[in-house]
Design an enzyme around this catalytic site. Structure first.
Site, PDB file in Angstrom:
ATOM      1  N   GLU A  59       0.819  -1.220   0.000  1.00  0.00           N
ATOM      2  CA  GLU A  59       0.000   0.000   0.000  1.00  0.00           C
ATOM      3  C   GLU A  59       0.850   1.268   0.000  1.00  0.00           C
ATOM      4  OE1 GLU A  59      -2.625  -3.243   1.658  1.00  0.00           O
ATOM      5  OE2 GLU A  59      -0.565  -2.570   2.022  1.00  0.00           O
ATOM      6  N   MET A  83      23.534   9.808   3.135  1.00  0.00           N
ATOM      7  CA  MET A  83      23.416  11.120   3.758  1.00  0.00           C
ATOM      8  C   MET A  83      23.661  11.036   5.262  1.00  0.00           C
ATOM      9  SD  MET A  83      23.047  14.294   3.033  1.00  0.00           S
ATOM     10  CE  MET A  83      22.088  14.655   1.562  1.00  0.00           C
TER      11      MET A  83
END
Length: 580
Positions: A53, A491
Site C-alpha cells: 500500500e 546522507m
C-alpha cells in the site's frame, strides 16, 4: 438518475464523474465490496494492483505530481490503511492532491476492536486536509464530490475517506445534484491590490532584489507569468527543491537552488538582498537554516495561497494571500512602463553581476567541476550525473523522479532543469526514502509518451523495489532506474563523518546484486563500475523497449557539498575545500 446503486457502485460512479481514470491499491476484506463493483467499471476505471500500500500511495502521488490531477490510492482496513499513512503524510508535506479510499469494518462493530479495525481517521487527522468516516451509502455521492474538491483546491493536499463495509454493500438512489456547501472553506485566489502595490513599491526601490520561487508556482501553473515578471523587472530567480522547473535554469536570470545543499552564491545572495520576493514557497527550514539569521537585511514579500504559512517561519513585511498565477498576473498588470523601471534595471544589473562573481569564486571549487579532486576514483557519482545530463539534453521528453538522500541533492545540483514544470518529481517535506520507484510507476502511467528516469540510492531502492513486479504486470516499458549504489545510507553517513567523528553506526548497507534482481523481475539489468562505461549504459537503457535498471557502483565515501550544518545560518556553509 433514479437508479438504485450499492454504495460501492456509487463510489465508482463518483470517481468517474470527477474525472478519475486510474487508481492504485490492494484489495482486502473490508474493501472487497468496492472491488466487486469495480469489475463493472473496468473499461472506465483502471486499477493498478501494487505490491504494498505504501507503493500504491506513492504511485498515486507520482501520478498527481506529474499531472496536477487527483491521485487515488486504496487500502483495506487495519494494516492496509496504516501502510498508506506514509504516502498520505508525504502528500500533506508536499501539497499533493491525493484521495485515499479506505475500507473499514462494519458499522455495527465499530469501536469494538473487530478484526482489522483501526481508527484511521484518528491516525490521519493531523496529516490530511480533511477526512471522513462514512457509515451510510446515501452519503457517498456527496462525500466523494466534496473530498476531491477539497484535495484539489486552495493549497492541494490529501483527503481520506474511510467507508464501512456495510455502507458499500447497502443500496440507495444517489443524489448527484447536491451542491457543495463548505462555509468554512473558501480559499483566497485573488490578491489584495493594495498589498500588490506595496510589494511593487518595495521592489522598485530595491538595490538588491531577489525572487525565491517554490512549489506553489508549479501547482498554480504560473511558470510563464514568473518568467515574464522576472524579465520585466530583471530580477534574479532562485528556485527551491520543489520549485525546480518553475524557471528554466538556462535563463540568464536563473541562479539555482538555495538552502542546506544549495549553492554558496544563492545563499549569499539571500543573506545580502534588500528585498526578498517569495512566491509559492513556505520558508522551509532546509531553505532558511537558522531562521533568526535568514535574510537579515531584507524586506520580505511572501505570496502564498495558504495564509497559515505567511509569517510562520520568517517575519513578512508584505503578506499576499493568493494563487501564485493570479498574483503574478495582477503584478504584471500593475507594472509601469519600461522607462519608469530604469533605475531598478540598473541596480538589478549591478546586483546580478556581483552574484555571478560569487558564483565564479565558489562554485568552481566543487569536486563536481574540479576533476583533479576525483581523479583517483573508479566511478565518481558526479560522472553518472554528467552523462545523464548530456543524455537528457540531447533526447528531451524525459521526467526525472528522485528518491531521498545524497543522490537526490546531486540530481538537484547537477542536472540542468530546463524541461519546464513537473519534469522533476521528488519527496521534499517528509523526505520519504522509497518514494521514487512507485512514484515513477504513477508518472509513467500518466505519461506513456515520455521516458521516466528514476535516480535513487541503494537504501531507498531496497525499501520499495517490489513495485518492479507491478511495472511488469502493467506492461510499462518507459521506466529506467539508475541506482547510485555506494553501500551506505549515504546522507546519514555523511553527517556521521563530518559531525560524529566517523562513527558509522547503522549506516554501512549490504544489498543483493541489483542487476540480477532486476532480471528476476523480468527487467533488463546492468552493472557499471567505471566512468568509461556510464554513457554507453545510459544509451543502452534508453534504447531498450522495456524497463531497465543500472547499478552504478560509485565511490563509497563521497559527500554532498556545499552544506549548511544543523542550526547554522545559510551564510555559514562548508564546502569540500574550506569553511567558505
Amino acid at each position: 438518475m433514479s437508479q438504485e446503486l450499492t454504495g460501492a457502485q456509487i463510489m465508482c460512479e463518483a470517481l468517474i464523474r470527477e474525472g478519475v481514470e486510474v487508481m492504485f491499491g490492494i484489495p482486502g476484506g473490508a474493501i472487497m465490496p468496492f472491488y466487486f463493483a469495480m469489475w463493472e467499471y473496468r473499461d472506465r476505471l483502471r486499477h493498478v494492483l501494487c505490491r504494498h500500500e505504501q507503493g500504491a500511495g506513492h504511485a498515486a502521488e507520482g501520478y498527481a505530481r506529474s499531472t496536477g490531477r487527483i491521485g487515488v490510492c486504496i487500502g483495506t482496513s487495519g494494516p492496509g490503511v496504516t501502510n498508506l499513512v506514509t504516502p498520505v503524510a508525504d502528500a500533506m508535506m508536499d501539497s499533493t492532491p491525493l484521495l485515499a479510499i479506505c475500507g473499514q469494518v462494519g458499522s455495527h462493530v465499530l469501536g469494538k476492536d473487530a478484526f482489522q479495525e483501526t481508527d484511521i481517521t484518528g491516525i490521519t487527522m493531523p496529516i490530511t486536509k480533511h477526512n471522513y468516516l462514512v457509515k451510510n451509502a446515501s452519503e457517498l455521492a456527496y462525500v466523494f464530490k466534496e473530498a476531491i474538491y477539497i484535495a484539489t483546491t486552495g493549497r492541494p493536499g490529501p483527503v481520506l475517506i474511510d467507508i464501512t463495509k456495510d455502507a458499500m454493500q447497502k443500496s440507495c438512489v444517489p443524489n448527484w445534484d447536491r451542491k457543495l456547501d463548505l462555509p468554512g472553506y473558501k480559499p483566497t485566489y485573488q490578491p489584495n491590490r493594495k498589498q500588490l502595490r506595496e510589494a511593487l513599491k518595495l521592489l522598485r526601490q530595491a538595490r538588491k532584489p531577489l525572487i525565491i520561487a517554490g512549489n506553489g508556482v508549479i501547482m498554480a501553473g504560473a511558470h510563464a507569468e514568473l518568467r515574464h515578471f522576472a524579465e520585466r523587472l530583471r530580477l534574479p530567480v532562485i528556485t527551491t527543491l520543489h520549485g525546480i522547473g518553475a524557471f528554466p535554469e538556462e535563463h540568464p536570470l536563473s541562479l539555482g537552488m538555495p538552502g542546506m545543499h544549495g549553492w554558496v552564491h544563492c545563499n549569499r545572495a539571500i543573506q545580502e538582498c534588500d528585498v526578498l520576493f517569495n512566491i509559492g514557497g513556505r520558508f522551509d527550514d532546509r531553505v532558511t537554516g537558522k531562521a533568526s539569521t535568514f535574510a537579515p537585511n531584507a524586506k520580505v514579500i511572501h505570496v502564498d495561497i495558504d495564509p497559515s504559512e505567511i509569517g510562520k517561519n520568517v517575519k513578512v513585511d508584505v503578506p499576499i494571500v493568493a494563487d501564485a498565477r493570479m498574483a503574478l498576473q495582477a503584478l504584471l498588470d500593475e507594472l509601469p512602463v519600461k522607462e519608469e523601471l530604469a533605475d531598478l534595471h540598473a541596480h538589478a544589473s549591478d546586483w546580478m553581476e556581483y552574484i555571478r562573481e560569487l558564483q565564479d569564486k565558489h562554485q568552481g571549487k566543487q569536486q563536481y567541476i574540479n576533476r583533479a579532486a576525483v581523479q583517483n576514483m573508479a566511478l565518481p557519482p558526479h560522472d553518472v550525473y554528467a552523462a545523464l545530463n548530456r543524455h537528457i539534453a540531447e533526447r528531451g521528453n524525459i521526467i526525472v523522479v528522485t528518491d531521498v538522500g545524497q543522490h537526490q541533492m546531486w540530481a538537484a545540483q547537477l542536472l540542468d532543469w530546463n524541461a519546464g514544470p513537473r519534469s522533476h518529481i521528488t519527496s521534499g517535506g517528509a523526505a520519504t526514502m522509497g518514494f521514487s520507484v512507485p512514484a515513477a510507476l504513477g508518472v509513467a502511467i500518466a505519461h506513456p509518451d515520455k521516458t521516466v528516469w528514476v535516480v535513487c540510492g541503494d537504501g531507498g531502492f531496497q525499501m520499495t523495489n517490489q513495485e518492479m513486479a507491478t511495472i511488469i504486470q502493467e506492461g510499462i516499458k518507459n521506466i529506467k532506474v539508475a541506482v547510485i549504489n555506494n553501500g551506505y545510507l549515504g546522507m546519514v553517513r555523511q553527517w556521521q563523518e563530518l559531525f560524529e567523528n566517523k562513527r558509522y553506526s547503522g549506516t554501512p548497507l549490504s544489498g543483493p546484486n541489483f542487476a540480477k534482481l532486476a532480471e528476476a523481475y523480468y527487467w533488463k539489468g546492468m552493472t557499471v563500475e567505471h566512468t568509461n562505461q556510464v554513457q554507453a549504459a545510459i544509451e543502452e537503457a534508453q534504447a531498450t523497449n522495456g524497463p531497465v535498471l543500472i547499478d552504478f557502483r560509485v565511490e563509497r565515501e563521497v559527500n554532498v557539498f556545499p552544506m549548511v550544518p544543523q542550526n547554522a545560518s545559510i551564510g555559514d556553509m562548508i564546502t569540500e575545500n574550506s569553511g567558505a
